[in-house]
Enzyme design. Structure first.
Site, PDB file in Angstrom:
ATOM      1  N   ASN A  20      -5.483  12.882   6.325  1.00 50.76           N
ATOM      2  CA  ASN A  20      -6.171  13.665   5.291  1.00 50.76           C
ATOM      3  C   ASN A  20      -5.133  14.019   4.226  1.00 50.76           C
ATOM      4  O   ASN A  20      -3.934  13.962   4.495  1.00 50.76           O
ATOM      5  CB  ASN A  20      -6.863  14.900   5.903  1.00 50.76           C
ATOM      6  CG  ASN A  20      -5.870  15.965   6.344  1.00 50.76           C
ATOM      7  OD1 ASN A  20      -5.079  16.467   5.548  1.00 50.76           O
ATOM      8  ND2 ASN A  20      -5.897  16.317   7.627  1.00 50.76           N
ATOM      9  N   ASN A  71     -12.427  20.473  16.874  1.00 55.10           N
ATOM     10  CA  ASN A  71     -12.886  19.088  16.784  1.00 55.10           C
ATOM     11  C   ASN A  71     -13.256  18.478  18.128  1.00 55.10           C
ATOM     12  O   ASN A  71     -13.617  17.309  18.192  1.00 55.10           O
ATOM     13  CB  ASN A  71     -11.838  18.220  16.079  1.00 55.10           C
ATOM     14  CG  ASN A  71     -11.565  18.683  14.663  1.00 55.10           C
ATOM     15  OD1 ASN A  71     -10.434  18.894  14.267  1.00 55.10           O
ATOM     16  ND2 ASN A  71     -12.621  18.877  13.885  1.00 55.10           N
ATOM     17  N   ARG A  90      -6.704   9.924  16.451  1.00 50.05           N
ATOM     18  CA  ARG A  90      -7.166  11.092  17.222  1.00 50.05           C
ATOM     19  C   ARG A  90      -8.035  10.721  18.417  1.00 50.05           C
ATOM     20  O   ARG A  90      -8.438  11.605  19.181  1.00 50.05           O
ATOM     21  CB  ARG A  90      -7.906  12.085  16.306  1.00 50.05           C
ATOM     22  CG  ARG A  90      -6.976  12.715  15.255  1.00 50.05           C
ATOM     23  CD  ARG A  90      -7.562  13.970  14.638  1.00 50.05           C
ATOM     24  NE  ARG A  90      -7.675  15.052  15.622  1.00 50.05           N
ATOM     25  CZ  ARG A  90      -8.197  16.244  15.362  1.00 50.05           C
ATOM     26  NH1 ARG A  90      -8.651  16.521  14.162  1.00 50.05           N
ATOM     27  NH2 ARG A  90      -8.277  17.170  16.305  1.00 50.05           N
ATOM     28  N   ARG A 144     -15.666  12.052   7.973  1.00 48.07           N
ATOM     29  CA  ARG A 144     -15.359  11.895   9.401  1.00 48.07           C
ATOM     30  C   ARG A 144     -16.610  11.661  10.268  1.00 48.07           C
ATOM     31  O   ARG A 144     -16.607  10.808  11.131  1.00 48.07           O
ATOM     32  CB  ARG A 144     -14.625  13.139   9.929  1.00 48.07           C
ATOM     33  CG  ARG A 144     -13.279  13.401   9.263  1.00 48.07           C
ATOM     34  CD  ARG A 144     -12.244  12.381   9.683  1.00 48.07           C
ATOM     35  NE  ARG A 144     -10.961  12.643   9.054  1.00 48.07           N
ATOM     36  CZ  ARG A 144     -10.011  13.422   9.579  1.00 48.07           C
ATOM     37  NH1 ARG A 144     -10.197  14.014  10.741  1.00 48.07           N
ATOM     38  NH2 ARG A 144      -8.874  13.593   8.937  1.00 48.07           N
ATOM     39  N   HIS A 173     -13.704  18.034   6.550  1.00 47.90           N
ATOM     40  CA  HIS A 173     -14.525  18.649   7.605  1.00 47.90           C
ATOM     41  C   HIS A 173     -15.265  19.826   6.974  1.00 47.90           C
ATOM     42  O   HIS A 173     -14.694  20.553   6.159  1.00 47.90           O
ATOM     43  CB  HIS A 173     -13.652  19.229   8.734  1.00 47.90           C
ATOM     44  CG  HIS A 173     -13.159  18.250   9.738  1.00 47.90           C
ATOM     45  ND1 HIS A 173     -11.899  18.343  10.295  1.00 47.90           N
ATOM     46  CD2 HIS A 173     -13.756  17.181  10.341  1.00 47.90           C
ATOM     47  CE1 HIS A 173     -11.729  17.365  11.164  1.00 47.90           C
ATOM     48  NE2 HIS A 173     -12.837  16.641  11.212  1.00 47.90           N
ATOM     49  N   ASP A 175     -15.792  22.650   8.102  1.00 46.97           N
ATOM     50  CA  ASP A 175     -15.152  23.962   8.315  1.00 46.97           C
ATOM     51  C   ASP A 175     -14.017  24.240   7.335  1.00 46.97           C
ATOM     52  O   ASP A 175     -13.484  25.341   7.306  1.00 46.97           O
ATOM     53  CB  ASP A 175     -14.686  24.122   9.763  1.00 46.97           C
ATOM     54  CG  ASP A 175     -13.532  23.211  10.144  1.00 46.97           C
ATOM     55  OD1 ASP A 175     -13.023  22.454   9.293  1.00 46.97           O
ATOM     56  OD2 ASP A 175     -13.117  23.242  11.326  1.00 46.97           O
ATOM     57  N   CYS A 269     -10.222  25.907  12.798  1.00 49.51           N
ATOM     58  CA  CYS A 269     -10.148  24.649  13.557  1.00 49.51           C
ATOM     59  C   CYS A 269      -9.087  24.689  14.654  1.00 49.51           C
ATOM     60  O   CYS A 269      -9.064  23.799  15.502  1.00 49.51           O
ATOM     61  CB  CYS A 269     -10.008  23.440  12.644  1.00 49.51           C
ATOM     62  SG  CYS A 269      -8.725  23.519  11.451  1.00 49.51           S
TER      63      CYS A 269
HETATM   64  N1  ARG Z   1      -4.816  16.683  11.068  1.00 53.56           N
HETATM   65  C1  ARG Z   1      -6.128  16.986  11.533  1.00 53.56           C
HETATM   66  C2  ARG Z   1      -7.112  15.935  11.064  1.00 53.56           C
HETATM   67  O1  ARG Z   1      -6.980  15.460   9.968  1.00 53.56           O
HETATM   68  C3  ARG Z   1      -6.550  18.354  11.095  1.00 53.56           C
HETATM   69  C4  ARG Z   1      -7.875  18.747  11.656  1.00 53.56           C
HETATM   70  C5  ARG Z   1      -8.316  20.102  11.240  1.00 53.56           C
HETATM   71  N2  ARG Z   1      -9.582  20.341  11.812  1.00 53.56           N
HETATM   72  C6  ARG Z   1     -10.642  20.855  11.166  1.00 53.56           C
HETATM   73  N3  ARG Z   1     -11.727  21.038  11.835  1.00 53.56           N
HETATM   74  N4  ARG Z   1     -10.610  21.121   9.912  1.00 53.56           N
HETATM   75  O2  ARG Z   1      -8.003  15.552  11.777  1.00 53.56           O
END
Ligand code: ARG
Length: 285
Positions: A20, A71, A90, A144, A173, A175, A269
């Site tokens: 991201n 997540n 991930r 995502r 995301h 959130d 998160c």
């Molecule tokens: N580095 C993680 C990603 O890009 C950060 C995730 C943060 N999670 C969230 N729900 N905003 O997946």
């Protein structure tokens, strides 16, 4: 029972890849592990001081983003719909999160674990926010999560879903740009959404309940907040946001989460609420 949260032991946290636009391996450069550990501990203390209880997921080498258990799954009424990650970086988190949920089930904190149908991605509470006031899920899709995953959430939990298309790579995301608060207000950042998504938000949230985050608020990851009663726990906040929330009767608790912002995440998160329950719908004759 106190409000239950999941967090992850941050000892394997790292910013080693970029999935991201906020991720900064150069700025992180591996030397701020102690700061990350301290920041995670401070967040845990803030949740506990606000009345919550925290269960920790063990760290796993090679899975730096395991620190973001929001997540892992969408959870409501004891049921957990497990996530499937879009990014290969991930996907390795799915097995340890599943194992963590099996342990929660053994403790009676979770009653049912459901898998997402093949071919869909969905990144848990990051893209599936329960709104206690409106008794519905807001889902995010685009960067995502698959749009159709919203229909799966509606079927799995038997609840209304309002699907919101995320229009930018920065707010990947839901959130990161949308947070329903306990009093019925919604803190959100309009530029993150498609025009249709904004119209849906406006159809469900009365003008007096809309708290529009500024670009500065959103970039400080303050929309990514945990709301527990009248406490709103967030990363270090612009003074004006703090004042706006306090004027509405919230207690703003700031935690320095800078190491995690270098990965594109903050308070919400880094946690996952496990004990949300829906209100029973009235039986119709
Ligand atoms: N580095 C993680 C990603 O890009 C950060 C995730 C943060 N999670 C969230 N729900 N905003 O997946």
């Amino acid at each position: 029972m106190r409000p239950q949260f999941l967090m992850t032991d941050p000892s394997e946290f790292d910013v080693s890849y970029v999935i991201n636009p906020w991720m900064r391996p150069d700025a992180w450069a591996g030397h701020r592990k102690a700061e990350a550990v301290a920041a995670s501990a401070a967040l845990r203390r803030a949740l506990e001081a606000a009345g919550g209880e925290v269960t920790m997921v063990p760290a796993e080498p090679g899975l730096p983003d395991l620190v973001f258990p929001a997540n892992a799954a969408v959870v409501l009424d004891g049921k957990a719909l497990m996530a499937r990650f879009r990014c290969p970086e991930r996907r390795g988190e799915e097995a340890p999160f599943r194992a963590a949920f099996e342990r929660l089930a053994a403790r009676g904190l979770i009653s049912e674990i459901v898998e997402l149908p093949a071919g869909l991605t969905h990144e848990g509470a990051g893209d599936g926010l329960w709104d206690e006031t409106r008794q519905l899920f807001w889902t995010g899709h685009g960067p995502r999560s698959s749009r159709e995953a919203g229909d799966v959430i509606a079927r799995t939990f038997g609840r209304t879903v309002v699907a919101l298309e995320l229009a930018t790579p920065q707010f990947y995301h839901l959130d990161t740009c949308f947070r329903p608060l306990s009093g019925g207000e919604v803190l959100y950042y309009p530029p993150a959404f498609s025009a249709e998504a904004l119209a849906r938000i406006e159809a469900h949230v009365a003008p007096a309940q809309r708290i529009v985050a500024t670009e500065e608020d959103a970039a400080a990851f303050c929309v990514n907040a945990v709301c527990l009663g009248r406490s709103v726990i967030m990363a270090r906040a612009p003074a004006a946001l703090r004042q706006r929330l306090e004027a509405r009767g919230y207690r703003v608790v700031e935690v320095d989460l800078d190491p995690f912002i270098l990965s594109g995440g903050a308070a919400f998160c880094m946690t996952l609420r496990l004990d949300l329950v829906s209100q029973p719908t009235l039986a119709r004759a």
